[in-house]
Design a protein around this motif. Structure first.
Motif, short mmCIF file in Angstrom:
data_model
loop_
_atom_site.label_atom_id
_atom_site.label_comp_id
_atom_site.label_asym_id
_atom_site.label_seq_id
_atom_site.Cartn_x
_atom_site.Cartn_y
_atom_site.Cartn_z
N VAL A 52 7.37 3.19 -9.47
CA VAL A 52 8.34 2.48 -8.63
C VAL A 52 8.65 3.29 -7.37
CG1 VAL A 52 10.72 1.66 -8.51
CG2 VAL A 52 9.35 1.16 -10.51
N VAL A 53 8.88 4.59 -7.54
CA VAL A 53 9.17 5.44 -6.37
C VAL A 53 7.99 5.45 -5.42
CG1 VAL A 53 9.69 7.79 -5.63
CG2 VAL A 53 10.79 6.87 -7.66
N LEU A 54 6.77 5.55 -5.95
CA LEU A 54 5.58 5.57 -5.10
C LEU A 54 5.41 4.24 -4.38
CD1 LEU A 54 3.30 7.62 -4.53
CD2 LEU A 54 1.93 6.43 -6.24
N THR A 55 5.67 3.15 -5.07
CA THR A 55 5.56 1.83 -4.44
C THR A 55 6.61 1.65 -3.35
OG1 THR A 55 4.72 0.90 -6.52
CG2 THR A 55 5.54 -0.66 -4.89
N SER A 56 7.80 2.22 -3.57
CA SER A 56 8.85 2.09 -2.55
C SER A 56 8.50 2.82 -1.26
CB SER A 56 10.17 2.63 -3.11
OG SER A 56 10.13 4.05 -3.24
N LEU A 57 7.58 3.79 -1.35
CA LEU A 57 7.16 4.54 -0.17
C LEU A 57 5.84 4.04 0.41
CD1 LEU A 57 8.00 8.13 -1.49
CD2 LEU A 57 9.33 6.79 0.14
N GLY A 62 2.70 -6.42 0.48
CA GLY A 62 2.08 -7.24 -0.55
C GLY A 62 2.29 -6.69 -1.93
N ALA A 63 2.10 -7.57 -2.92
CA ALA A 63 2.37 -7.19 -4.31
C ALA A 63 1.17 -6.57 -5.00
CB ALA A 63 2.82 -8.42 -5.10
N TYR A 64 -0.02 -6.82 -4.49
CA TYR A 64 -1.23 -6.39 -5.21
C TYR A 64 -2.11 -5.55 -4.30
CZ TYR A 64 0.37 -10.23 -8.10
OH TYR A 64 1.15 -11.06 -8.87
N THR A 65 -2.59 -4.44 -4.84
CA THR A 65 -3.57 -3.59 -4.16
C THR A 65 -4.64 -3.20 -5.16
OG1 THR A 65 -2.27 -1.62 -4.67
CG2 THR A 65 -1.88 -2.68 -2.53
N SER A 66 -5.81 -2.86 -4.65
CA SER A 66 -6.92 -2.48 -5.52
C SER A 66 -6.96 -0.98 -5.78
CB SER A 66 -8.25 -2.93 -4.89
OG SER A 66 -8.39 -2.33 -3.60
N TYR A 67 -5.93 -0.25 -5.38
CA TYR A 67 -5.89 1.20 -5.54
C TYR A 67 -4.49 1.59 -5.98
CZ TYR A 67 -4.33 0.22 -0.79
OH TYR A 67 -3.71 -0.33 0.30
N PHE A 68 -4.37 2.78 -6.58
CA PHE A 68 -3.08 3.22 -7.10
C PHE A 68 -2.31 4.02 -6.05
CE2 PHE A 68 -0.53 6.56 -9.15
CZ PHE A 68 0.38 5.77 -9.84
N TRP A 69 -2.94 5.03 -5.48
CA TRP A 69 -2.25 5.89 -4.53
C TRP A 69 -2.21 5.24 -3.16
CZ3 TRP A 69 0.48 10.10 -5.89
CH2 TRP A 69 1.01 10.88 -4.86
N PRO A 70 -1.04 5.12 -2.54
CA PRO A 70 -0.95 4.47 -1.23
C PRO A 70 -1.76 5.21 -0.17
CG PRO A 70 1.22 4.75 -2.22
CD PRO A 70 0.27 5.54 -3.04
N LYS A 71 -2.27 4.47 0.79
CA LYS A 71 -3.01 5.09 1.89
C LYS A 71 -2.07 5.77 2.88
CE LYS A 71 -6.85 1.81 1.64
NZ LYS A 71 -7.65 0.78 2.35
N ALA A 72 -0.83 5.31 2.93
CA ALA A 72 0.15 5.92 3.82
C ALA A 72 1.55 5.77 3.22
CB ALA A 72 0.11 5.26 5.21
N LEU A 73 2.38 6.78 3.43
CA LEU A 73 3.74 6.77 2.90
C LEU A 73 4.74 6.64 4.04
CD1 LEU A 73 3.49 9.67 0.26
CD2 LEU A 73 3.22 7.22 -0.11
N THR A 74 5.81 5.91 3.78
CA THR A 74 6.81 5.67 4.81
C THR A 74 8.15 5.34 4.16
OG1 THR A 74 7.40 4.30 6.70
CG2 THR A 74 6.22 3.23 4.92
N PHE A 75 9.22 5.53 4.92
CA PHE A 75 10.57 5.17 4.47
C PHE A 75 11.02 3.84 5.08
CE2 PHE A 75 10.63 9.72 3.56
CZ PHE A 75 11.26 9.75 2.33
N ASP A 76 10.09 3.13 5.69
CA ASP A 76 10.44 1.86 6.34
C ASP A 76 10.97 0.83 5.34
OD1 ASP A 76 9.73 2.90 8.74
OD2 ASP A 76 7.74 1.95 8.83
N ASN A 77 10.51 0.90 4.10
CA ASN A 77 10.97 -0.06 3.09
C ASN A 77 12.46 0.12 2.81
OD1 ASN A 77 8.34 -1.15 2.70
ND2 ASN A 77 7.84 0.62 1.43
N TYR A 78 12.93 1.36 2.79
CA TYR A 78 14.36 1.62 2.61
C TYR A 78 15.14 1.17 3.85
CZ TYR A 78 13.09 4.47 -1.43
OH TYR A 78 12.61 4.90 -2.64
N LYS A 79 14.58 1.45 5.01
CA LYS A 79 15.24 1.05 6.25
C LYS A 79 15.36 -0.46 6.35
CE LYS A 79 14.88 1.62 11.26
NZ LYS A 79 14.06 2.18 12.39
#
Length: 304
Positions: A52-57, A62-79
């Motif tokens: 959940v923490v990784l998904t929030s960053l 979108g809800a579905y991706t074909s990979y586990f680790w995000p390609k880029a991390l950001t705090f824009d979702n919190y903003k």
């Protein structure tokens, strides 16, 4: 038996050092197995939180991706939760939930502790029938009465405007006194001699309750506060029935539910994960602030 310096020595297998040295390998293997099992369970329990923490960053939407680790991390979702409030007003939901949870927690804690003390210390007519009735009612889930509760609230005019927050507070706290059994069981462990001594010194029952019993019952007070806070903070059913589509009075549980609706999920999915992280912060903070009171309150209460 061998005699050494005038003292009969037993078998060498009775020597504590012999047992310690020869049983250590067995204990070591058991400890390794136990720690491996606990480690595996810890990974299983913590993995959803990590996800959940990784998904929030995650920067990708979108809800579905074909990979586990995000390609880029950001705090824009919190903003986004606190800036884009046209469709889903998360700050308003959070404030509604916080107000309801705080007032419901205070009222519920007071009712439960007072009822538990009365059932533990006082003797009066219909005491046992009341305890039996409370136990029977506790066997039924609360949401069975939600339709009746809604019409009662509607009849007294609590289903419109800001009174909806009052209605939700009443739903979570009004009948909380019947859940006194755990508190009563703890109060039963507090020696009655302390209460009797306080009464002989001139205290009334309220003073005995607040100045003698409660200071010795910090663990159960903390438990009551936590459970009373969690109920309104996490509830979904009563909010959905009583508030319905009136978005201005939604709580976080209802808001997070609608974030996963088909018209919102692609746009709000990663923000939903961010909201889930934010929602967990007050609960964790409350627990960390109160965990020191979990120590045994009876230490040093009775001497001799």
């Amino acid at each position: 038996m061998a005699q050494v310096n005038g003292v009969y020595a037993g078998s060498i297998k009775d020597d504590p050092n012999f047992k310690k040295n020869h049983m250590a390998p067995g204990r070591l293997v058991k400890n390794i197995i136990v720690h491996i099992i606990l480690g595996v369970l810890a990974v299983i329990w913590l993995f959803p939180i990590f996800w959940v923490v990784l998904t929030s960053l995650r920067k990708e939407k979108g809800a579905y991706t074909s990979y586990f680790w995000p390609k880029a991390l950001t705090f824009d979702n919190y903003k986004k939760l606190f800036t884009q409030t046209t469709q889903l007003n998360f700050p308003r939901m959070f404030l509604n939930t916080l107000l309801i949870a705080i007032f419901a927690c205070l009222i519920s804690t007071f009712f439960i502790l007072c009822t538990g003390y009365c059932m533990s210390r006082l003797r009066f007519r219909l005491r046992k029938p009341f305890m039996n009735l409370a136990m029977i009612l506790g066997l039924f889930p609360g949401f069975m009465s939600m339709v009746a509760i809604y019409f009662i609230l509607k009849a007294v005019g609590l289903t419109e405007g800001n009174l909806l927050l009052v209605a939700l507070t009443l739903c979570y706290s009004a009948g909380s006194g019947t859940g006194f059994y755990i508190v009563k069981g703890f109060f039963d462990t507090v020696p009655k001699s302390l209460s009797e001594a306080a009464i002989l010194d001139g205290c009334n029952q309220w003073q005995v309750f607040t100045k003698v019993v409660l200071p010795l019952s910090k663990p159960i007070v903390v438990y009551t506060v936590l459970t009373s806070f969690l109920a309104p903070w996490l509830d979904f059913v009563f909010v959905r029935v009583i508030v319905g589509p009136k978005q201005k009075y939604w709580t976080v549980a209802l808001g997070l539910y609608y974030m996963l609706e088909k018209e919102y999920i692609q746009q709000w999915y990663t923000s939903w994960a961010a909201a889930a992280v934010i929602v967990s912060i007050p609960i964790a903070a409350l627990f960390l602030a109160m965990q020191k009171n979990y120590v045994d309150g009876m230490t040093g209460a009775v001497k001799g």
